[in-house]
Scaffold this motif. Structure first.
Motif, PDB file in Angstrom:
ATOM      1  N   GLN A   1       0.812  -1.208   0.000  1.00 19.36           N
ATOM      2  CA  GLN A   1       0.000   0.000   0.000  1.00 19.36           C
ATOM      3  C   GLN A   1       0.851   1.266   0.000  1.00 19.36           C
ATOM      4  O   GLN A   1       0.405   2.338  -0.400  1.00 19.36           O
ATOM      5  CB  GLN A   1      -0.933   0.000   1.221  1.00 19.36           C
ATOM      6  N   SER A   2       2.090   1.135   0.427  1.00 18.56           N
ATOM      7  CA  SER A   2       3.002   2.277   0.418  1.00 18.56           C
ATOM      8  C   SER A   2       3.544   2.556  -0.978  1.00 18.56           C
ATOM      9  O   SER A   2       4.217   3.571  -1.193  1.00 18.56           O
ATOM     10  CB  SER A   2       4.169   2.025   1.375  1.00 18.56           C
ATOM     11  N   GLY A   3       3.267   1.638  -1.898  1.00 18.93           N
ATOM     12  CA  GLY A   3       3.685   1.829  -3.280  1.00 18.93           C
ATOM     13  C   GLY A   3       4.864   0.990  -3.712  1.00 18.93           C
ATOM     14  O   GLY A   3       5.358   1.134  -4.834  1.00 18.93           O
ATOM     15  N   LEU A   4       5.344   0.097  -2.836  1.00 20.94           N
ATOM     16  CA  LEU A   4       6.498  -0.735  -3.189  1.00 20.94           C
ATOM     17  C   LEU A   4       6.079  -1.892  -4.084  1.00 20.94           C
ATOM     18  O   LEU A   4       5.015  -2.482  -3.898  1.00 20.94           O
ATOM     19  CB  LEU A   4       7.173  -1.251  -1.922  1.00 20.94           C
ATOM     20  N   LYS A   5       6.945  -2.231  -5.028  1.00 20.00           N
ATOM     21  CA  LYS A   5       6.668  -3.305  -5.970  1.00 20.00           C
ATOM     22  C   LYS A   5       7.915  -4.137  -6.207  1.00 20.00           C
ATOM     23  O   LYS A   5       9.018  -3.734  -5.830  1.00 20.00           O
ATOM     24  CB  LYS A   5       6.154  -2.732  -7.295  1.00 20.00           C
TER      25      LYS A   5
ATOM     26  N   SER B   1      14.358   2.702  -2.650  1.00 20.83           N
ATOM     27  CA  SER B   1      13.013   3.283  -2.764  1.00 20.83           C
ATOM     28  C   SER B   1      12.375   3.569  -1.419  1.00 20.83           C
ATOM     29  O   SER B   1      11.504   4.435  -1.309  1.00 20.83           O
ATOM     30  CB  SER B   1      12.098   2.326  -3.547  1.00 20.83           C
ATOM     31  N   ALA B   2      12.768   2.809  -0.386  1.00 16.98           N
ATOM     32  CA  ALA B   2      12.137   2.960   0.925  1.00 16.98           C
ATOM     33  C   ALA B   2      13.128   2.628   2.026  1.00 16.98           C
ATOM     34  O   ALA B   2      14.084   1.879   1.810  1.00 16.98           O
ATOM     35  CB  ALA B   2      10.917   2.054   1.038  1.00 16.98           C
ATOM     36  N   VAL B   3      12.872   3.205   3.204  1.00 15.12           N
ATOM     37  CA  VAL B   3      13.638   2.838   4.393  1.00 15.12           C
ATOM     38  C   VAL B   3      12.660   2.389   5.467  1.00 15.12           C
ATOM     39  O   VAL B   3      11.555   2.924   5.593  1.00 15.12           O
ATOM     40  CB  VAL B   3      14.511   4.007   4.911  1.00 15.12           C
ATOM     41  N   ILE B   4      13.083   1.383   6.241  1.00 14.41           N
ATOM     42  CA  ILE B   4      12.274   0.867   7.337  1.00 14.41           C
ATOM     43  C   ILE B   4      13.135   0.883   8.587  1.00 14.41           C
ATOM     44  O   ILE B   4      14.204   0.277   8.621  1.00 14.41           O
ATOM     45  CB  ILE B   4      11.774  -0.562   7.051  1.00 14.41           C
ATOM     46  N   THR B   5      12.667   1.560   9.626  1.00 16.10           N
ATOM     47  CA  THR B   5      13.479   1.696  10.825  1.00 16.10           C
ATOM     48  C   THR B   5      12.592   1.894  12.047  1.00 16.10           C
ATOM     49  O   THR B   5      11.392   1.630  12.006  1.00 16.10           O
ATOM     50  CB  THR B   5      14.495   2.854  10.662  1.00 16.10           C
TER      51      THR B   5
ATOM     52  N   LEU C   1      11.437   9.381  -1.090  1.00 17.25           N
ATOM     53  CA  LEU C   1      11.759   8.167  -0.347  1.00 17.25           C
ATOM     54  C   LEU C   1      10.571   7.760   0.538  1.00 17.25           C
ATOM     55  O   LEU C   1      10.040   8.574   1.298  1.00 17.25           O
ATOM     56  CB  LEU C   1      12.990   8.428   0.520  1.00 17.25           C
ATOM     57  N   ILE C   2      10.163   6.521   0.423  1.00 12.92           N
ATOM     58  CA  ILE C   2       9.084   6.000   1.275  1.00 12.92           C
ATOM     59  C   ILE C   2       9.678   5.701   2.641  1.00 12.92           C
ATOM     60  O   ILE C   2      10.665   4.974   2.750  1.00 12.92           O
ATOM     61  CB  ILE C   2       8.471   4.730   0.655  1.00 12.92           C
ATOM     62  N   LYS C   3       9.068   6.254   3.694  1.00 17.98           N
ATOM     63  CA  LYS C   3       9.640   6.142   5.039  1.00 17.98           C
ATOM     64  C   LYS C   3       8.661   5.419   5.956  1.00 17.98           C
ATOM     65  O   LYS C   3       7.528   5.856   6.141  1.00 17.98           O
ATOM     66  CB  LYS C   3       9.971   7.534   5.576  1.00 17.98           C
ATOM     67  N   LEU C   4       9.128   4.305   6.513  1.00 14.41           N
ATOM     68  CA  LEU C   4       8.273   3.437   7.321  1.00 14.41           C
ATOM     69  C   LEU C   4       8.902   3.143   8.678  1.00 14.41           C
ATOM     70  O   LEU C   4      10.107   2.917   8.780  1.00 14.41           O
ATOM     71  CB  LEU C   4       8.030   2.115   6.586  1.00 14.41           C
ATOM     72  N   LEU C   5       8.066   3.121   9.711  1.00 13.90           N
ATOM     73  CA  LEU C   5       8.492   2.769  11.065  1.00 13.90           C
ATOM     74  C   LEU C   5       7.821   1.466  11.473  1.00 13.90           C
ATOM     75  O   LEU C   5       6.616   1.289  11.249  1.00 13.90           O
ATOM     76  CB  LEU C   5       8.092   3.862  12.063  1.00 13.90           C
ATOM     77  N   VAL C   6       8.564   0.560  12.096  1.00 11.31           N
ATOM     78  CA  VAL C   6       7.939  -0.685  12.548  1.00 11.31           C
ATOM     79  C   VAL C   6       7.172  -0.481  13.852  1.00 11.31           C
ATOM     80  O   VAL C   6       6.223  -1.212  14.149  1.00 11.31           O
ATOM     81  CB  VAL C   6       8.967  -1.830  12.718  1.00 11.31           C
TER      82      VAL C   6
ATOM     83  N   THR D   1       5.883  12.294  12.310  1.00 11.95           N
ATOM     84  CA  THR D   1       5.415  13.072  11.166  1.00 11.95           C
ATOM     85  C   THR D   1       6.145  12.662   9.889  1.00 11.95           C
ATOM     86  O   THR D   1       7.365  12.531   9.880  1.00 11.95           O
ATOM     87  CB  THR D   1       5.651  14.573  11.415  1.00 11.95           C
ATOM     88  N   SER D   2       5.388  12.437   8.846  1.00 13.10           N
ATOM     89  CA  SER D   2       5.855  12.080   7.499  1.00 13.10           C
ATOM     90  C   SER D   2       6.347  10.636   7.389  1.00 13.10           C
ATOM     91  O   SER D   2       6.840  10.230   6.348  1.00 13.10           O
ATOM     92  CB  SER D   2       6.928  13.054   6.990  1.00 13.10           C
ATOM     93  N   TRP D   3       6.233   9.891   8.475  1.00 13.50           N
ATOM     94  CA  TRP D   3       6.594   8.475   8.439  1.00 13.50           C
ATOM     95  C   TRP D   3       5.326   7.640   8.607  1.00 13.50           C
ATOM     96  O   TRP D   3       4.455   7.984   9.404  1.00 13.50           O
ATOM     97  CB  TRP D   3       7.585   8.124   9.552  1.00 13.50           C
ATOM     98  N   THR D   4       5.229   6.525   7.884  1.00 12.59           N
ATOM     99  CA  THR D   4       4.096   5.616   8.023  1.00 12.59           C
ATOM    100  C   THR D   4       4.400   4.592   9.102  1.00 12.59           C
ATOM    101  O   THR D   4       5.473   3.971   9.095  1.00 12.59           O
ATOM    102  CB  THR D   4       3.819   4.885   6.694  1.00 12.59           C
ATOM    103  N   SER D   5       3.467   4.403  10.024  1.00 17.47           N
ATOM    104  CA  SER D   5       3.638   3.451  11.111  1.00 17.47           C
ATOM    105  C   SER D   5       3.113   2.079  10.695  1.00 17.47           C
ATOM    106  O   SER D   5       1.910   1.893  10.521  1.00 17.47           O
ATOM    107  CB  SER D   5       2.907   3.926  12.364  1.00 17.47           C
ATOM    108  N   ILE D   6       4.021   1.130  10.513  1.00 19.48           N
ATOM    109  CA  ILE D   6       3.610  -0.238  10.183  1.00 19.48           C
ATOM    110  C   ILE D   6       2.787  -0.815  11.320  1.00 19.48           C
ATOM    111  O   ILE D   6       1.786  -1.506  11.104  1.00 19.48           O
ATOM    112  CB  ILE D   6       4.847  -1.116   9.895  1.00 19.48           C
TER     113      ILE D   6
END
Length: 526
Positions: free
Chosen positions: A60-64, A115-119, A136-141, A146-151
């Motif tokens: 859903q974040s756009g990764l393929k 394309s993305a970072v996960i941290t 850059l797609i930015k994701l937090l586990v 702000t501006s980061w998606t929370s997995i």
């Protein structure tokens, strides 16, 4: 074992080896010990379900398929979830230690076309200073920012099932950066097929993992050794991974091995050395431990002897690289030969060659080399054809390490090619001198390098960390020099010894001789 047995099916995904164990809802995948609350236990079924939910968030974040994802996470359950999810979707993972700083991250993101970072939230400040990557797609586990998606927040919205994206054995799975002696880090390309070959070699032949074993491999995420052992070797064997997210303390490690009844252990020589230094080893009962292995650098003989004496267990050495898998080592049943690296792992074809690619005979020093057609070998360095070709000679990948092989097939390590010391025409490997010094009762840890010398070209110099209670004076230097002369050829003894409080090391615990060597060169030029 032959090459065909190491070749993955044409259509293959590494996660296939892990997901099959989720069919048993009771099968335990992880025990997470973090020194605060009670240990957390996770079954394979639950792990796969959580990973599937993470996968939906990534989609859903756009990764393929084919996108590269930099993963910067510590030892945690979420790290396993992210790796499984990313690989299942055909993404390429860029493992990154949480100790990296903005400069390191900037290079990986740019060079690797990430394309993305996960941290996690604690590491956000280093990413905030990365420039020129607004998309850059930015994701937090865990947590939110702000501006980061929370997995953690998003994954509960999705189903626990996820369709695996079709991948082939030749699709890129892992892009691990490894430092060279010069230039920027090299990006090592590993495919899904490499993962299959690795799992036929390391866990089955060397680690000797049995299904349902409780296995502790201490490597931290961010390094290829974590992919090797804590992730693929354990998960792909249907064993249970013991995950300890705490600081190293020798007594604590032994307590955990004893209290959790660990069956198999894989850790660094430094960790083994620190455990072996304890005076109360007989206080610990490691009766459940049937397999103990060491990798990263050669293991000292006295450490092996202490584990045999106190625990009736032989710590078995192993050798491999980020670019490969386990290549040389002591398998269970291989007779020990103190000081040796062990024998070539069946199926690898590893040998010793000269600089022109000719295979050498017994007791001839040369390059440790691997056939280029080995399925468990990397596919090259990303965007770096020159350095890829530099390491190729006559159908072999040359590791950069020097060794010789005896008539019985045992390999004997001589050191990194760039660590070798040439003094007065003599060729000297640093490990042999270090090994001799380590046997001295006053030595806690040491490193040996070449130090420039006007007459001899170079001399052997040792940097020594002393045990508590010893004073580093001229008398002790002389005593150590005589001590070394008793176990190695006299021309190899350290003509200079400097007592230090610390030694430069990589984040994975390897001593960086290059820093000591460069400092000696700098001082000589003054």
């Amino acid at each position: 074992m032959n090459q065909s047995e190491l070749l993955a099916p044409e259509n293959y995904n590494i996660v296939d080896e892990i997901e099959k164990y989720a069919e048993n809802p009771e099968k335990l995948a992880l025990i997470y010990e973090h020194a605060f609350d009670a240990p957390e236990k996770v079954t394979y079924a639950t792990l796969i379900q959580r990973a599937n939910q993470v996968g939906h968030v990534l989609q859903q974040s756009g990764l393929k398929k084919g996108d590269r994802v930099l993963v910067m996470l510590p030892r945690a359950i979420e790290t396993y979830e992210v790796y499984i999810a990313a690989l299942k979707l055909g993404l390429t993972i860029v493992p990154s230690s949480e100790m990296l700083r903005t400069k390191d991250l900037q290079y990986r993101i740019s060079h690797g076309q990430v394309s993305a970072v996960i941290t996690m939230p604690d590491y956000i400040p280093e990413f905030e200073k990365v420039k020129e990557y607004p998309d850059l797609i930015k994701l937090l586990v865990t947590g939110e920012h702000t501006s980061w998606t929370s997995i953690e927040t998003e994954k509960s919205k999705y189903a626990t099932s996820l369709e695996k994206y079709p991948t082939s054995r030749n699709d890129l799975a892992i892009l691990s950066y490894t430092s060279g002696t010069t230039g920027n880090p090299k990006a090592v390309m590993h495919t899904h097929g490499w993962g299959f070959a690795h799992m036929q070699l390391a866990p089955k032949q060397w680690l000797n993992i049995k299904e349902d074993d409780l296995v502790w491999a201490t490597a931290a995420p961010g390094w290829q050794k974590w992919v090797w052992s804590p992730f693929l070797s354990i998960m792909g064997s249907g064993a249970t991974a013991f995950v300890y997210n705490g600081k190293f303390k020798a007594s604590r490690y032994l307590e955990l091995l004893q209290d959790f009844k660990i069956n198999a252990l894989c850790c660094t020589p430094t960790e083994y050395r620190m455990m072996a230094k304890l005076q109360n080893l007989d206080d610990y009962k490691l009766t459940h431990l049937h397999s103990a292995v060491s990798a990263g650098e050669p293991l000292n003989r006295d450490v092996v002897a202490k584990f045999e004496h106190h625990f009736n267990l032989t710590v078995r050495d192993g050798y491999g690289q980020t670019e490969s898998t386990l290549l040389i080592g002591f398998l269970e049943g291989t007779p020990q030969r103190p000081g040796s690296m062990g024998k070539a792992i069946p199926g690898t074809g590893v040998t010793i060659i000269d600089d022109e690619g000719r295979e050498l005979g017994a007791h001839e020093e040369g390059n440790i080399a691997v056939p280029l057609d080995l399925p468990a070998l990397f596919k090259g360095y990303l965007n770096d054809e020159d350095r890829t070709e530099e390491a190729r000679v006559a159908g072999y990948h040359v590791t950069g390490d020097l060794a010789q092989k005896d008539e019985d097939g045992y390999f004997w390590f001589e050191g990194r090619k760039d660590d070798i010391i040439i003094s007065s025409g003599y060729t000297i490997g640093p490990f042999e001198v270090e090994d001799a010094l380590t046997h001295h009762e006053a030595v806690k840890e040491c490193a040996v390098v070449a130090s420039p010398h006007a007459e001899r070209g170079n001399i052997v110099k040792a940097f020594v960390i002393l045990q508590d209670g010893y004073d580093g004076d001229e008398a002790l230097i002389h005593e150590m020099q005589q001590f070394v002369k008793q176990s190695v050829a006299p021309y190899k003894y350290p003509r200079a010894i400097e007592f230090v409080d610390t030694l430069p090391k990589t984040n994975s615990g390897k001593i960086r001789r290059i820093e000591l060597r460069n400092e000696e060169k700098r001082k000589y030029k003054k």
